[in-house]
Scaffold this active site. Structure first.
Site, PDB file in Angstrom:
ATOM      1  N   HIS A 152      26.726  41.565  35.608  1.00  0.00           N
ATOM      2  CA  HIS A 152      26.977  43.015  35.651  1.00  0.00           C
ATOM      3  C   HIS A 152      27.045  43.685  34.278  1.00  0.00           C
ATOM      4  CE1 HIS A 152      30.992  41.423  35.042  1.00  0.00           C
ATOM      5  NE2 HIS A 152      31.198  41.135  36.317  1.00  0.00           N
ATOM      6  N   ASP A 188      27.172  42.741  42.871  1.00  0.00           N
ATOM      7  CA  ASP A 188      28.614  42.561  42.652  1.00  0.00           C
ATOM      8  C   ASP A 188      29.397  43.152  43.846  1.00  0.00           C
ATOM      9  OD1 ASP A 188      31.000  41.753  41.594  1.00  0.00           O
ATOM     10  OD2 ASP A 188      31.011  43.140  39.904  1.00  0.00           O
ATOM     11  N   HIS A 201      31.264  36.773  33.032  1.00  0.00           N
ATOM     12  CA  HIS A 201      31.802  38.129  33.193  1.00  0.00           C
ATOM     13  C   HIS A 201      32.362  38.470  31.819  1.00  0.00           C
ATOM     14  CE1 HIS A 201      34.915  40.942  35.209  1.00  0.00           C
ATOM     15  NE2 HIS A 201      35.339  40.803  33.967  1.00  0.00           N
ATOM     16  N   HIS A 218      37.154  45.227  49.376  1.00  0.00           N
ATOM     17  CA  HIS A 218      38.626  45.229  49.373  1.00  0.00           C
ATOM     18  C   HIS A 218      39.089  45.942  50.631  1.00  0.00           C
ATOM     19  CE1 HIS A 218      39.248  43.627  45.366  1.00  0.00           C
ATOM     20  NE2 HIS A 218      38.343  44.466  44.887  1.00  0.00           N
ATOM     21  N   ASP A 255      33.951  34.237  37.151  1.00  0.00           N
ATOM     22  CA  ASP A 255      33.886  35.693  37.399  1.00  0.00           C
ATOM     23  C   ASP A 255      35.189  36.259  37.932  1.00  0.00           C
ATOM     24  OD1 ASP A 255      32.490  38.239  37.446  1.00  0.00           O
ATOM     25  OD2 ASP A 255      32.652  38.068  39.615  1.00  0.00           O
TER      26      ASP A 255
HETATM   27 ZN   LIG Z   1      32.859  40.224  37.152  1.00  0.00          ZN
HETATM   28 ZN   LIG Z   2      32.033  39.940  40.486  1.00  0.00          ZN
END
Ligand SMILES: [Zn+2]
Ligand SMILES: [Zn+2]
Length: 427
Positions: free
Chosen positions: A231, A303, A178, A307, A151
């Site tokens: 996702h 997810d 992903h 940050h 991912d």
């Molecule tokens: Zn991802």
């Molecule tokens: Zn992710």
């Protein structure tokens, strides 16, 4: 012992929806029934609250080891508990990458020492997630991984995907991808369409994702492996998953709260709207909601991608992708799906419990002998999310200041409170 009294028990595994008490004895559920009493037990009054199996988040980033300015296992699991999650699966794109047993063990040990909820690591599919050589998957499985994924990136080539799937099939692990075609991604920062043209931002076509989903489904057919699409954000991807399920392939998928809530029309020059995959078109968003309702989609996953503020306080083009998600996931599900009559409450609970459980091959239920993991929530509690009050170290969310109806009230992990809403705490 802990006795949960007067709650509405919603257990998708047994299709139970009714007024029941639940008695926990240490790490296990002792029994369920009406008018239970246990003289020595601590009592939690769940009047007007839903009592569900402990929620599982299949997809998050806890950033430890290596990016502790953004999140740690300690802060991330505290945020998860506040969001109602009793277990979270953390992706391997840490520094160093979780591509060997010693990194896996360090995550498991750290979680045991400072974690508030269960942490189930996901191991990298390839060394360094570089897409070249297979990682030490068997050794990582012995150390505690529950799935593999590169991912942050797709598993690089069809050939590598075939190897990973063959290997994981013999180990009984799901492969999480992903999905993204690197050549179509080409430096884009949001979904390609009228909104990207209006904003003058470089677009990523929807097919960037679905082409890779198609590839993966083809290889799942070749190998018979368990494939899970991370996702998922487009109608085209959903059609591939639906067709795969119809064929009896072991293909599952997850959708994030931001992809069922927002569309590319919501994107502003604000980096809290920058995530990968990007917010999709309204048509795609509506298709995802249909898929959540009809059972084509197996799980809601956050997810959660924290940050550090400084890294997001840059121009849109230069900001990293991703937003936080633990503390708003259930509230978005209730507010956007259940209260708008798009999903039943039972179906929403399934998407947070038995659905992700099945992806991992883990049973989730409220029954004697099952783990004492419970998520207790209100469907009606009115509140406003403030990023500044989040337990996460990061603040990158487009939902700061959003009003919600419904919230987690307590998260119980192994018979103990991992989180208790101040409204429910007894003096
Ligand atoms: Zn991802
Ligand atoms: Zn992710």
């Amino acid at each position: 012992m802990l006795l949960i009294k007067n709650g509405r028990v919603l257990d998708p595994a047994s299709k139970t929806d009714g007024a029941l008490d639940v008695l926990l004895d240490g790490e296990k559920i002792a029994k369920t029934g009406t008018a239970l009493s246990a003289p020595d037990a601590e009592v939690f009054d769940a009047t007007a609250l839903v009592v569900a199996p402990g929620f599982i988040d299949l997809h998050c980033h806890l950033r430890e080891p290596g990016q502790e300015l953004s999140e740690t296992i300690e802060t991330g699991t505290r945020a998860a508990a506040r969001g109602g999650f009793a277990a979270v699966c953390c992706m391997p794109n840490t520094q160093p990458v979780n591509d060997n047993a010693s990194v896996t063990r360090s995550i498991v040990d750290r979680a045991a020492a400072v974690g508030t909820v269960r942490v189930w690591p996901i191991g990298a599919a390839s060394i360094g997630s570089k897409g070249e050589a297979l990682a030490e998957i068997a050794a990582m499985k012995d150390a505690g991984i529950v799935a593999v994924s590169d991912d942050g990136k797709p598993i690089a080539t069809a050939r590598l995907m075939r190897q990973v799937m063959d290997y994981c099939t013999s180990l009984g692990l799901p492969v999480i991808d992903h999905c993204e075609d690197a050549s179509l991604f080409a430096g884009g920062v949001m979904r390609e369409g009228p909104a990207s043209v209006r904003l003058g931002l470089k677009g990523i076509p929807a097919q960037c994702e679905s082409i890779c989903v198609g590839r993966d489904v083809e290889i799942a057919q070749l190998t018979g492996a368990r494939l899970h699409i991370a996702h998922m954000s487009t109608r085209g991807s959903l059609e591939y998953v639906r067709a795969a399920k119809k064929q009896g392939l072991r293909v599952t998928c997850e959708v994030t709260p931001h992809h069922f809530t927002l569309t590319d029309e919501h994107v502003r020059y604000n980096t809290n709207y920058k995530m990968n995959p990007p917010l999709a078109s309204r048509e795609d968003r509506d298709a995802l909601i249909e898929g959540l309702a009809d059972g084509s989609i197996d799980a809601i996953a956050t997810d959660h991608a924290p940050h550090h503020p400084a890294s997001k306080e840059v121009e849109f083009d230069h900001a990293p992708f991703g937003i936080t998600g633990f503390e708003t996931a259930l509230a978005l599900g209730l507010t956007e799906l259940v209260h708008k009559n798009k999903l039943s409450l039972m179906r929403l609970v399934e998407l947070f419990t038995t659905g992700p459980g099945r992806v991992l091959g883990i049973e989730r239920k409220i029954a004697a002998g099952a783990p004492a993991d419970l998520t207790i929530f209100s469907t009606d509690h009115a509140w406003t999310f403030r990023a500044s009050e989040s337990a996460s170290k990061s603040r990158n969310t487009p939902f700061d200041g959003r009003a919600f109806r419904g919230a987690p009230m307590a998260t119980i992990v192994g018979g103990r409170f991992a989180f208790r809403h101040s409204k429910t705490a007894q003096a």
